[in-house]
Design an enzyme around this catalytic site. Structure first.
Site, short mmCIF file in Angstrom:
data_model
loop_
_atom_site.label_atom_id
_atom_site.label_comp_id
_atom_site.label_asym_id
_atom_site.label_seq_id
_atom_site.Cartn_x
_atom_site.Cartn_y
_atom_site.Cartn_z
N CYS A 1 0.84 -1.20 0.00
CA CYS A 1 0.00 0.00 0.00
C CYS A 1 0.88 1.25 0.00
CB CYS A 1 -0.90 -0.01 1.23
SG CYS A 1 -2.04 1.40 1.27
N CYS B 1 0.46 4.72 7.08
CA CYS B 1 -0.22 4.60 8.38
C CYS B 1 0.70 3.85 9.36
CB CYS B 1 -1.55 3.89 8.22
SG CYS B 1 -2.53 4.60 6.86
N CYS C 1 0.27 0.07 10.45
CA CYS C 1 -0.21 -0.93 9.49
C CYS C 1 0.90 -1.82 8.91
CB CYS C 1 -0.95 -0.23 8.35
SG CYS C 1 -1.80 -1.40 7.28
N CYS D 1 -16.95 -8.82 5.67
CA CYS D 1 -16.24 -7.54 5.42
C CYS D 1 -14.99 -7.79 4.59
CB CYS D 1 -15.80 -6.91 6.74
SG CYS D 1 -17.13 -6.68 7.90
N CYS E 1 -19.88 -5.64 3.66
CA CYS E 1 -19.12 -4.46 4.06
C CYS E 1 -17.82 -4.48 3.27
CB CYS E 1 -18.83 -4.51 5.56
SG CYS E 1 -17.83 -3.12 6.14
N CYS F 1 -19.58 2.42 8.80
CA CYS F 1 -18.83 1.75 9.86
C CYS F 1 -17.57 2.58 10.05
CB CYS F 1 -18.50 0.32 9.41
SG CYS F 1 -17.41 -0.54 10.57
N ARG G 1 -18.11 -2.29 18.15
CA ARG G 1 -17.41 -3.57 17.91
C ARG G 1 -16.10 -3.66 18.67
NH1 ARG G 1 -16.86 -4.05 12.25
NH2 ARG G 1 -19.06 -4.58 12.34
N1 SAM Z 1 -6.82 0.67 3.31
C1 SAM Z 1 -8.06 0.96 3.88
C2 SAM Z 1 -8.03 2.08 4.88
O1 SAM Z 1 -6.97 2.34 5.42
O2 SAM Z 1 -9.08 2.66 5.14
C3 SAM Z 1 -8.75 -0.24 4.48
C4 SAM Z 1 -7.95 -1.24 5.29
S1 SAM Z 1 -7.24 -0.66 6.82
C5 SAM Z 1 -6.17 -1.97 7.20
C6 SAM Z 1 -8.61 -0.72 7.93
C7 SAM Z 1 -8.42 -0.35 9.37
O3 SAM Z 1 -7.77 -1.42 10.07
C8 SAM Z 1 -7.57 0.83 9.74
O4 SAM Z 1 -8.24 2.05 9.57
C9 SAM Z 1 -7.28 0.58 11.20
O5 SAM Z 1 -8.29 1.11 12.03
C10 SAM Z 1 -7.31 -0.94 11.31
N2 SAM Z 1 -5.96 -1.49 11.56
C11 SAM Z 1 -4.99 -1.68 10.65
N3 SAM Z 1 -3.88 -2.18 11.22
C12 SAM Z 1 -4.14 -2.29 12.54
C13 SAM Z 1 -3.39 -2.74 13.65
N4 SAM Z 1 -2.13 -3.13 13.54
N5 SAM Z 1 -3.98 -2.75 14.88
C14 SAM Z 1 -5.26 -2.33 15.01
N6 SAM Z 1 -6.01 -1.90 13.99
C15 SAM Z 1 -5.48 -1.86 12.77
FE1 SF4 Z 2 -2.84 1.30 3.42
FE2 SF4 Z 2 -2.82 0.13 5.82
FE3 SF4 Z 2 -3.11 2.77 5.63
FE4 SF4 Z 2 -5.11 1.16 4.83
S1 SF4 Z 2 -4.34 1.38 6.92
S2 SF4 Z 2 -4.32 2.97 3.75
S3 SF4 Z 2 -3.93 -0.57 4.03
S4 SF4 Z 2 -1.29 1.59 5.00
#
Ligand code: SAM
Ligand code: SF4
Ligand code: DTB
Length: 330
Positions: free
Chosen positions: A70, A74, A77, A114, A145, A205, A277
């Site tokens: 990606c 973030c 992530c 989802c 979802c 959500c 949730r």
């Molecule tokens: N890429 C899209 C986005 O960022 O909106 C969708 C997937 S992203 C992985 C969805 C959500 O997963 C993030 O907004 C975050 O809240 C949650 N998430 C991702 N990694 C996480 C982690 N290591 N621990 C807890 N929540 C996590």
């Molecule tokens: Fe990409 Fe992870 Fe950020 Fe979603 S949360 S935009 S998958 S880096």
């Protein structure tokens, strides 16, 4: 005595309930966090019982339909190409692969499926395939979802047309802390996508993550922002950070369980009509800690042994926990 005349009522369709959002200030939410825990839990239970079956838990199963690589940064992530997490990337799955996972989830008792993609947002060329997945999963009789990142004009409408029920897009933290966690898009980008999703008639959500080094003020700020969306999200995932080696937030101090429980209770009280949730991080919690989260008003969870790239307690463990607590899944 006058007998009241029977008056035929005009046939009317049941209208969805309208819940105007009260404005929740950060200070008002902070005051909830500062209550003695028994008082806070009592308020949260009272709120849950006024609007929901207090022993029923909504169950959603997750599937990563496109994994890793990606563009975004973030800090929590595993899927950012900017972090060395050792994650193996995976192109967009086929509809057949998705359908097989959705069927299995349905058989295990999930009510919602989802699908998550590691994109900043979908490209127009991706939309046909995602729409097809949504149609196929919906046809199984599951709620649908997707979480695909930032949407461009018209994409939410396409998803609605395909039969999508919910769009997941988290605010993740307070507005003033977001820039410490993500720099490649803004809080306003997230709010704009949520606005577009609402306008398209989809259910929202949206929630966040606890344990990213934020303060209690930031946690209250996240809840206040979510509760003040008009209307608030129907579904509010509260994630406990799953620390991923190789990400900037891997070394964050874990948040105290009572602080996590307080965040759930604050979401329950401020968003009384929403499903709250208990999301990522259950694998690291004891059964007693999870039970406290349900007492604090959580009435939804991820069900199945996998989240997106990390593990979740399997269905056998969750079924056993429900049995012990007298909860039932929906
Ligand atoms: N890429 C899209 C986005 O960022 O909106 C969708 C997937 S992203 C992985 C969805 C959500 O997963 C993030 O907004 C975050 O809240 C949650 N998430 C991702 N990694 C996480 C982690 N290591 N621990 C807890 N929540 C996590
Ligand atoms: Fe990409 Fe992870 Fe950020 Fe979603 S949360 S935009 S998958 S880096
Ligand atoms: C949400 O709030 N949590 C889910 C879902 N929405 C997409 C994702 C949790 C991801 C946890 C880390 C991982 O498995 O990669």
């Amino acid at each position: 005595m006058n007998t009241p005349a029977l008056v035929a009522r005009p046939a009317s369709r049941p209208q969805p309930p309208v819940h105007p959002a009260p404005v929740w200030t950060v200070d008002a939410v902070l005051a909830l966090f500062e209550l003695p825990l028994p008082d806070l839990l009592f308020q949260a239970q009272a709120s849950l019982r006024a609007h929901f079956d207090p022993n029923a838990v909504q169950r959603s199963t997750l599937l990563s339909i496109k994994t890793g690589n990606c563009s975004e940064d973030c800090g929590y992530c595993s899927q950012s190409k900017r972090h060395q997490t050792g994650l193996e990337s995976q192109r967009l799955l086929s509809t057949e692969e998705v359908l097989a996972a959705a069927k299995a989830a349905k058989e295990q008792g999930a009510g919602r499926f989802c699908m998550g993609a590691a994109w900043r947002g979908p490209k127009e060329k991706d939309m046909a395939a995602v729409n097809e997945m949504v149609r196929a999963v919906k046809a199984l009789g599951l709620e649908t979802c997707v979480t695909l990142g930032i949407l461009k004009d018209g994409q939410a409408e396409q998803l609605k047309e395909a039969g999508l029920d919910y769009y997941n897009h988290n605010l993740d933290t307070a507005p003033e802390y977001y820039g410490d966690v993500v720099t490649t898009h803004t809080y306003q980008d997230r709010l704009d996508t949520l606005h577009g999703v609402r306008e398209a008639g989809l259910k929202v959500c949206s929630g966040g993550i606890v344990g990213m080094g934020e303060t209690r003020q930031h946690r209250a700020g996240l809840i206040a922002k979510l509760a003040s969306l008009d209307p608030p999200p129907e579904s509010v995932p509260i994630n406990n950070l799953v620390p991923i080696p190789g990400t900037p937030l891997a070394g964050s101090n874990p948040v105290d369980i009572f602080e996590f429980v307080r965040t759930i209770a604050a979401a329950r009280i401020t968003m009384p009509h929403s499903y709250v949730r208990l999301s990522a991080g259950r694998e690291q919690m004891s059964e007693a800690e999870q039970a406290l989260c349900f007492l604090a008003g959580a009435n939804s969870m991820f069900y199945g042994d996998q989240l997106l790239t990390t593990s979740n307690p399997g269905v056998e463990r969750d079924n056993a926990l429900f049995e012990k607590l007298g909860l039932h899944g929906v």
